[in-house]
Motif scaffolding. Structure first.
Motif, short mmCIF file in Angstrom:
data_model
loop_
_atom_site.label_atom_id
_atom_site.label_comp_id
_atom_site.label_asym_id
_atom_site.label_seq_id
_atom_site.Cartn_x
_atom_site.Cartn_y
_atom_site.Cartn_z
N SER A 73 0.83 -1.21 0.00
CA SER A 73 0.00 0.00 0.00
C SER A 73 0.86 1.26 0.00
N ARG A 74 1.90 1.28 0.85
CA ARG A 74 2.79 2.46 0.89
C ARG A 74 3.52 2.64 -0.43
N ALA A 75 4.01 1.53 -1.01
CA ALA A 75 4.73 1.60 -2.28
C ALA A 75 3.82 2.11 -3.39
N VAL A 76 2.58 1.63 -3.41
CA VAL A 76 1.62 2.05 -4.43
C VAL A 76 1.30 3.53 -4.31
N LEU A 77 1.10 4.02 -3.08
CA LEU A 77 0.81 5.44 -2.87
C LEU A 77 1.93 6.31 -3.42
N LYS A 78 3.15 5.90 -3.19
CA LYS A 78 4.30 6.68 -3.67
C LYS A 78 4.41 6.61 -5.19
N LEU A 79 4.10 5.43 -5.75
CA LEU A 79 4.13 5.28 -7.22
C LEU A 79 3.03 6.10 -7.88
N ILE A 80 1.89 6.24 -7.19
CA ILE A 80 0.81 7.08 -7.71
C ILE A 80 1.25 8.54 -7.74
N LYS A 81 1.93 8.99 -6.67
CA LYS A 81 2.44 10.35 -6.62
C LYS A 81 3.44 10.62 -7.73
N LYS A 82 4.19 9.58 -8.10
CA LYS A 82 5.20 9.71 -9.17
C LYS A 82 4.62 9.44 -10.55
N GLU A 83 3.30 9.24 -10.60
CA GLU A 83 2.56 9.04 -11.84
C GLU A 83 3.03 7.82 -12.62
N LEU A 84 3.48 6.78 -11.90
CA LEU A 84 3.91 5.54 -12.55
C LEU A 84 2.80 4.49 -12.54
N VAL A 85 1.91 4.59 -11.57
CA VAL A 85 0.74 3.70 -11.52
C VAL A 85 -0.49 4.54 -11.20
N GLU A 86 -1.65 3.96 -11.43
CA GLU A 86 -2.90 4.63 -11.09
C GLU A 86 -3.89 3.63 -10.53
N GLU A 87 -4.85 4.15 -9.79
CA GLU A 87 -5.89 3.30 -9.20
C GLU A 87 -7.14 3.42 -10.05
N ILE A 88 -7.67 2.28 -10.47
CA ILE A 88 -8.91 2.27 -11.24
C ILE A 88 -9.96 1.50 -10.46
N GLU A 89 -11.20 1.91 -10.64
CA GLU A 89 -12.31 1.24 -9.95
C GLU A 89 -13.22 0.59 -10.97
N SER A 90 -13.53 -0.67 -10.74
CA SER A 90 -14.40 -1.39 -11.66
C SER A 90 -15.42 -2.19 -10.87
N LYS A 91 -16.52 -2.50 -11.53
CA LYS A 91 -17.54 -3.34 -10.92
C LYS A 91 -17.37 -4.76 -11.42
N GLU A 92 -17.24 -5.68 -10.49
CA GLU A 92 -17.05 -7.07 -10.86
C GLU A 92 -17.99 -7.96 -10.08
N ILE A 93 -18.38 -9.05 -10.70
CA ILE A 93 -19.21 -10.04 -10.03
C ILE A 93 -18.29 -11.01 -9.31
#
Length: 506
Positions: A40-60
């Motif tokens: 979670s911490r690594a992802v937050l930092k990667l989001i700040k550096k614009e290397l990854v992004e969080e997407i929301e989807s609806k799944e069954i």
């Protein structure tokens, strides 16, 4: 210059080499063998550096009700298979094509609950697999295909099946397309649920970056959010009990204690409550259904005389016959004053020059539950015995106690109690609600209540609602918010410590 921690590199490398492209944080943690908070911490930092992004989807996804069907068939498939087997046995013996089977017989031979059986029967009838009438089931379709709901469930999820299902499944044909209402039916039954899933995927920049050429970062981001951990702590009732105990000890009191299951003798008769008092009704009191023992005959005789004719107190008593049988009923303690009168007798306080006692006691009453009433609650009992005590001393003790809690605006009104005279109720002014609220019931014990114990000195006493005191100190307006099955666990975890002053914000 861009730099990455080893954890960020590990997450980025995993996403760049993955086939799917987007993952939940828990899946990344599982695949990379890292802890969820670390990812979670690594992802937050990667989001700040614009290397990854969080997407929301609806799944069954499989719902809580659907977990059991990872290892066994749906009820409709189980019922359909059972009907086919019964029909095959009957056909082998009777050589008939259309067979009617008693509904009761099928229900007895299948391991389904009443609800599961009803749902399965309705589904098979609706889809034309069977016909039901006059207590009989007629099989209309007979093949080795999975029925639509079972086929759909298996086709969209990698379900781990039991050995029995694996063996039977070789006979079935699967289709990944759902051309009917199977999905809707399974969603309505809670076997499947539509969930919002947050996943992490690479940005365009994250896909193009060469990790091997990125400088390693060894700095620590102390501002990065972490998983909240709530350690064990005292319940607000325990905190308030500690505050109350501290105040009484500072005022020179000693603590007493008594049993929660009492005889009516100690809870009612011993303190001059008549045997026809409404508090003795089953509508107000919890009766255990058994009898308890009474103290020595001398005390019982003196209590009887005081109840019936006032004894040697100058009172006329209640002028009604007194019953030992009624007095021996075992009940759940309805008030803490029972412990006070036990103290009078067993500690022979008639021989004591002066004393001060208090008790925080659990109480039980058959009351309607609402914001300010519970069937199980607590009282704070207290009494002082000394020469020449008056109502002014009682007011002084009450004011002194509440002043230590920040309550200074108090007024008194006369009330009636069977065992105190004079009696008074104390009220405090709620500055926020702009109204007066009840605080404490108090009085001076009547001679009829003290005479059987040989006590001739005045005794001032009080009983305050402990639960309401908790409400005051925690700034809550409903007892159920802090105690019982409806209490707010999130509030219990996050609330501030009680400082002991009502003026503080808690």
């Amino acid at each position: 210059m861009l730099s990455l921690t080893s954890q960020e590199k590990q997450v980025l490398d995993f996403l760049q080499n993955s086939v799917i492209g987007s993952y939940e944080i828990k899946d990344i943690a599982n695949k990379t063998k890292m802890l969820n908070p670390t990812v979670s911490r690594a992802v937050l930092k990667l989001i700040k550096k614009e290397l990854v992004e969080e997407i929301e989807s609806k799944e069954i996804i499989i719902g809580e009700k659907g977990e059991q069907y990872k290892q066994k068939y749906l009820p409709e498939q189980q019922l359909y298979d059972k009907i086919i087997k019964i029909v095959e046995i009957i056909q082998q013996n009777n050589k008939t094509s259309i067979i009617g089977i008693p509904l009761k017989e099928v229900k007895e031979k299948i391991n389904l609950t009443h609800v599961e059986f009803s749902v399965a029967l309705g589904y098979l009838k609706q889809k034309g697999f069977i016909q039901v009438g006059s207590g009989m089931i007629v099989l209309l379709k007979k093949d080795k295909l999975l029925i639509p709901t079972q086929n759909y469930l298996y086709s969209i999820f990698p379900i781990t099946r039991s050995e029995e299902i694996k063996k039977d499944s070789e006979l079935f044909i699967y289709s990944v397309e759902s051309t009917d209402d199977s999905q809707t039916i399974l969603l309505q039954r809670g076997i499947l649920v539509l969930a919002k899933i947050k996943k992490i995927c690479l940005t365009k920049k994250g896909k193009e970056i060469n990790i091997s050429k990125i400088k390693s970062e060894i700095q620590f981001d102390v501002s990065a959010p972490v998983t909240l951990i709530y350690p064990g702590r005292r319940h607000p009732y325990n905190e308030v009990a500690k505050i109350v105990t501290k105040i009484f000890l500072e005022m020179g009191f000693q603590e007493m204690e008594g049993p929660m299951v009492e005889t009516a003798f100690w809870c009612m008769d011993s303190m001059f409550i008549p045997q026809d008092h409404p508090a003795r009704d089953v509508q107000d009191t919890y009766f255990v259904g058994k009898k308890g023992g009474l103290p020595d005959k001398k005390l019982v005789q003196e209590i009887q005389e005081v109840q019936e004719n006032g004894g040697n107190t100058g009172s006329t008593g209640y002028q009604i016959p007194w019953s030992k049988d009624i007095a021996s009923d075992l009940i759940l303690r309805t008030h803490s004053t029972a412990t006070t009168f036990r103290k009078f007798y067993f500690d022979k306080l008639k021989d004591v020059e002066k004393c001060k006692y208090f008790y925080i006691a659990r109480i039980f009453r058959n009351e309607a539950i609402d914001a300010t009433h519970l069937s199980e609650f607590a009282q704070v009992e207290g009494f002082v015995m000394a020469d020449k005590l008056t109502l002014s001393h009682l007011k002084g003790f009450i004011k002194e106690f509440y002043a230590k809690l920040g309550v200074t605006k108090i007024k008194f009104k006369p009330v009636y109690n069977p065992y105190t005279e004079p009696s008074m109720q104390a009220y405090y002014y709620d500055e926020k609600l702009k109204k007066w609220d009840a605080l404490i019931n108090s009085g001076i014990f009547r001679p009829e209540a003290l005479a059987p114990y040989g006590i001739t000195k005045p005794v001032i006493a009080w009983g305050m609602g402990f639960n309401r005191l908790v409400m005051l100190l925690t700034k809550t307006k409903d007892m159920r918010d802090t105690l019982g099955p409806f209490c707010n666990l999130d509030w219990l975890r996050k609330r501030k410590l009680i400082e002991g002053e009502l003026s503080d914000e808690n």
